[in-house]
Design a protein around this motif. Structure first.
Motif, short mmCIF file in Angstrom:
data_model
loop_
_atom_site.label_atom_id
_atom_site.label_comp_id
_atom_site.label_asym_id
_atom_site.label_seq_id
_atom_site.Cartn_x
_atom_site.Cartn_y
_atom_site.Cartn_z
N VAL A 92 0.49 -1.05 -0.10
CA VAL A 92 0.38 0.01 0.03
C VAL A 92 0.60 1.42 -0.13
O VAL A 92 1.47 1.29 0.85
CB VAL A 92 -0.46 0.14 1.04
CG1 VAL A 92 -1.59 1.23 1.23
CG2 VAL A 92 -1.59 -1.24 1.38
N THR A 93 0.85 2.22 -1.52
CA THR A 93 1.75 3.37 -1.39
C THR A 93 1.03 4.54 -0.61
O THR A 93 2.01 5.42 -0.98
CB THR A 93 2.15 3.16 -2.59
OG1 THR A 93 1.00 2.87 -3.43
CG2 THR A 93 3.40 2.38 -3.02
N THR A 94 -0.45 4.45 -1.14
CA THR A 94 -0.88 5.71 -1.41
C THR A 94 -2.32 5.78 0.22
O THR A 94 -2.57 4.72 0.48
CB THR A 94 -1.12 6.53 -2.31
OG1 THR A 94 -3.11 5.45 -2.55
CG2 THR A 94 -0.50 6.40 -3.37
N ARG A 100 -9.03 1.72 0.74
CA ARG A 100 -9.30 0.91 0.12
C ARG A 100 -9.45 -0.46 0.42
O ARG A 100 -10.09 -0.93 0.46
CB ARG A 100 -8.67 1.32 -1.64
CG ARG A 100 -9.55 -0.23 -2.77
CD ARG A 100 -8.94 -0.17 -3.68
NE ARG A 100 -8.70 -1.15 -4.61
CZ ARG A 100 -7.93 -2.26 -4.56
NH1 ARG A 100 -6.79 -2.19 -3.94
NH2 ARG A 100 -8.35 -3.06 -5.53
N ARG A 101 -8.09 -0.65 0.64
CA ARG A 101 -8.01 -1.40 1.74
C ARG A 101 -8.56 -1.90 2.99
O ARG A 101 -9.14 -3.20 3.26
CB ARG A 101 -6.26 -1.96 1.68
CG ARG A 101 -6.17 -3.38 2.44
CD ARG A 101 -4.19 -3.54 2.74
NE ARG A 101 -4.21 -4.37 3.69
CZ ARG A 101 -3.87 -4.55 4.69
NH1 ARG A 101 -2.44 -4.31 4.82
NH2 ARG A 101 -3.01 -6.41 5.19
N HIS A 102 -8.59 -1.12 3.35
CA HIS A 102 -9.65 -1.18 4.76
C HIS A 102 -10.98 -1.55 4.38
O HIS A 102 -11.69 -1.68 5.05
CB HIS A 102 -9.27 0.21 5.52
CG HIS A 102 -8.10 -0.03 6.40
ND1 HIS A 102 -7.03 0.88 6.79
CD2 HIS A 102 -6.85 -1.13 5.78
CE1 HIS A 102 -5.76 1.01 7.52
NE2 HIS A 102 -5.93 -0.26 6.90
N ARG A 103 -11.40 -0.95 3.70
CA ARG A 103 -12.87 -1.06 3.40
C ARG A 103 -12.86 -2.55 2.55
O ARG A 103 -13.95 -2.91 3.42
CB ARG A 103 -12.94 -0.18 1.97
CG ARG A 103 -13.39 1.29 2.34
CD ARG A 103 -14.59 1.99 0.73
NE ARG A 103 -13.49 1.33 -0.60
CZ ARG A 103 -13.02 2.39 -0.99
NH1 ARG A 103 -12.41 3.62 -0.08
NH2 ARG A 103 -12.38 2.37 -1.94
N LEU A 104 -12.02 -2.94 2.11
CA LEU A 104 -12.33 -4.24 1.54
C LEU A 104 -12.11 -5.25 2.48
O LEU A 104 -12.58 -6.42 2.95
CB LEU A 104 -11.48 -4.81 -0.01
CG LEU A 104 -11.96 -4.09 -0.58
CD1 LEU A 104 -10.56 -4.48 -1.57
CD2 LEU A 104 -12.72 -4.39 -1.80
N MET A 105 -11.41 -5.38 3.51
CA MET A 105 -11.13 -5.92 4.91
C MET A 105 -12.28 -5.91 5.28
O MET A 105 -12.18 -6.85 5.93
CB MET A 105 -9.46 -5.52 5.13
CG MET A 105 -8.35 -5.90 4.81
SD MET A 105 -7.19 -5.11 5.34
CE MET A 105 -7.06 -5.69 6.90
#
Length: 114
Positions: A92-94, A100-105
């Motif tokens: 995760v760079t931005t 987005r990653r946290h929403r999907l997780m």
């Protein structure tokens, strides 16, 4: 009503897109909702959809309810719309990548997991 073939396909799709274990998801939901003063009770942590995904992960296919099937479809659709398996970043760079990653997780999909 969902016939057996549709349910089999949905079950496979759901378990393909939900790549976190029930333990990983439960831990994430608790961490996500924790703050410096308190951590929620495990059964109260996370969004209603995240809690429902966790419940489905702990069920057998034969025990699914119509509500479970509705949530499974919702999760498959959401992950399919937001994930890009061909171009997922390895890190995760931005800030947007992190959100987005946290929403999907929250619904059981970690885009950084192979």
């Amino acid at each position: 009503m969902t016939d057996a073939l549709e349910l089999d396909a949905l079950w496979e799709d759901f378990h393909r897109v939900v790549n976190m274990t029930s333990q990983e998801l439960a831990a994430w939901l608790r961490v996500r909702d924790a703050d410096e003063n308190a951590e929620p009770l495990p059964e109260e942590a996370g969004t209603p959809t995240g809690q429902h995904v966790l419940a489905v992960l702990q069920k057998r296919r034969t025990d699914l309810t119509d509500d479970d099937i509705r949530v499974m479809r919702k999760v498959v659709d959401a992950v399919t719309a937001q994930a890009d398996p061909e171009n997922e970043p390895e890190t995760v760079t931005t800030e947007e990548d992190t959100r987005r990653r946290h929403r999907l997780m929250t619904i059981g999909h970690d885009p950084l997991k192979p």
